[in-house]
Design a protein around this motif. Structure first.
Motif, PDB file in Angstrom:
ATOM      1  N   VAL A  35     -35.178 -12.936  -4.237  1.00  0.00           N
ATOM      2  CA  VAL A  35     -33.989 -12.599  -3.451  1.00  0.00           C
ATOM      3  C   VAL A  35     -34.160 -11.294  -2.684  1.00  0.00           C
ATOM      4  N   GLN A  36     -35.299 -10.656  -2.830  1.00  0.00           N
ATOM      5  CA  GLN A  36     -35.619  -9.504  -1.998  1.00  0.00           C
ATOM      6  C   GLN A  36     -36.332  -9.950  -0.729  1.00  0.00           C
ATOM      7  N   ASP A  37     -36.588 -11.228  -0.629  1.00  0.00           N
ATOM      8  CA  ASP A  37     -37.277 -11.802   0.525  1.00  0.00           C
ATOM      9  C   ASP A  37     -36.232 -12.333   1.507  1.00  0.00           C
ATOM     10  N   PRO A  38     -36.126 -11.749   2.693  1.00  0.00           N
ATOM     11  CA  PRO A  38     -35.098 -12.174   3.647  1.00  0.00           C
ATOM     12  C   PRO A  38     -35.179 -13.663   4.008  1.00  0.00           C
ATOM     13  N   ASP A  39     -36.395 -14.213   4.039  1.00  0.00           N
ATOM     14  CA  ASP A  39     -36.534 -15.628   4.390  1.00  0.00           C
ATOM     15  C   ASP A  39     -35.975 -16.534   3.293  1.00  0.00           C
ATOM     16  N   VAL A  40     -36.094 -16.128   2.056  1.00  0.00           N
ATOM     17  CA  VAL A  40     -35.533 -16.913   0.950  1.00  0.00           C
ATOM     18  C   VAL A  40     -34.013 -16.803   0.960  1.00  0.00           C
ATOM     19  N   VAL A  41     -33.506 -15.596   1.128  1.00  0.00           N
ATOM     20  CA  VAL A  41     -32.063 -15.379   1.124  1.00  0.00           C
ATOM     21  C   VAL A  41     -31.396 -16.119   2.277  1.00  0.00           C
ATOM     22  N   ALA A  42     -32.058 -16.192   3.415  1.00  0.00           N
ATOM     23  CA  ALA A  42     -31.481 -16.837   4.601  1.00  0.00           C
ATOM     24  C   ALA A  42     -31.503 -18.363   4.527  1.00  0.00           C
TER      25      ALA A  42
END
Length: 188
Positions: free
Chosen positions: A100-107
């Motif tokens: 969840v620190q990965d913007p691509d995963v969160v998006a």
């Protein structure tokens, strides 16, 4: 012996943990898994499909380990303590939480879903253990199991962040020891 598909999933899970989604290329996954060129596209529709499978794999592995500890013997305080004392690599971070620190995963709702599900399950499972403690009279009746479950999970995830930021595994341990002390203070 692992199948090619299993090797791809395990390699992707490791790389997602180490590097994140954006920094993990199909070529890296292929190299790490020792799978033949084109194998990824034989088993998965693309990088996102493989990443989703790898995230689910990591969440399932971690859930299994957490359940083994929480379902073990002992009092509620002992089982929560055992969860907080689980073998971890603080400087590497949480296999699931780091995602969840990965913007691509969160998006991406699909990639984020198994992470959110893992944390919802973890909080619920910890709350259930604490509820057992309240029912048995081990813990005070005014204990809020749901709130304490958030605290316990936050201590672990925050401990990872502190350890990584300070490059000090003891930062993780201090966070989990503080959570253990907070849970112990709930004893009736």
């Amino acid at each position: 012996m692992r199948t090619t598909k299993e090797a791809l999933v395990e390699a992707a899970a490791e790389l997602l943990w180490e590097r994140g989604y954006a920094a993990t290329s199909p070529a890296m996954i292929q190299k790490r898994s020792r799978a033949g060129q084109g194998s990824m596209y034989h088993h998965f529709s693309g990088k996102a499909d493989l990443a989703l499978t790898a995230i689910r794999h990591s969440a399932r592995q971690l859930s299994t380990a957490v359940e083994a500890v929480l379902a073990g013997g002992g009092s509620a305080v002992e089982r929560i303590g055992a969860y907080l004392d689980m073998e971890r690599s603080p400087l590497a971070g949480c296999r699931v939480g780091r995602l969840v620190q990965d913007p691509d995963v969160v998006a991406d709702d699909h990639l984020r879903a198994p992470v959110a599900e893992f944390f919802a399950w973890s909080r619920q499972r910890i709350a259930e253990v604490l509820e057992e403690g309240v029912r048995s009279g081990e813990l005070r009746q005014d204990t809020d199991p749901a709130a304490m479950a958030y605290l316990v999970v936050a201590a672990v995830q925050g401990g990872y962040v502190l350890a990584r930021a300070q490059q000090d595994e003891q930062a993780f341990r201090r966070a989990t020891e503080a959570a253990k002390a907070a849970v112990a203070r709930l004893r009736a």
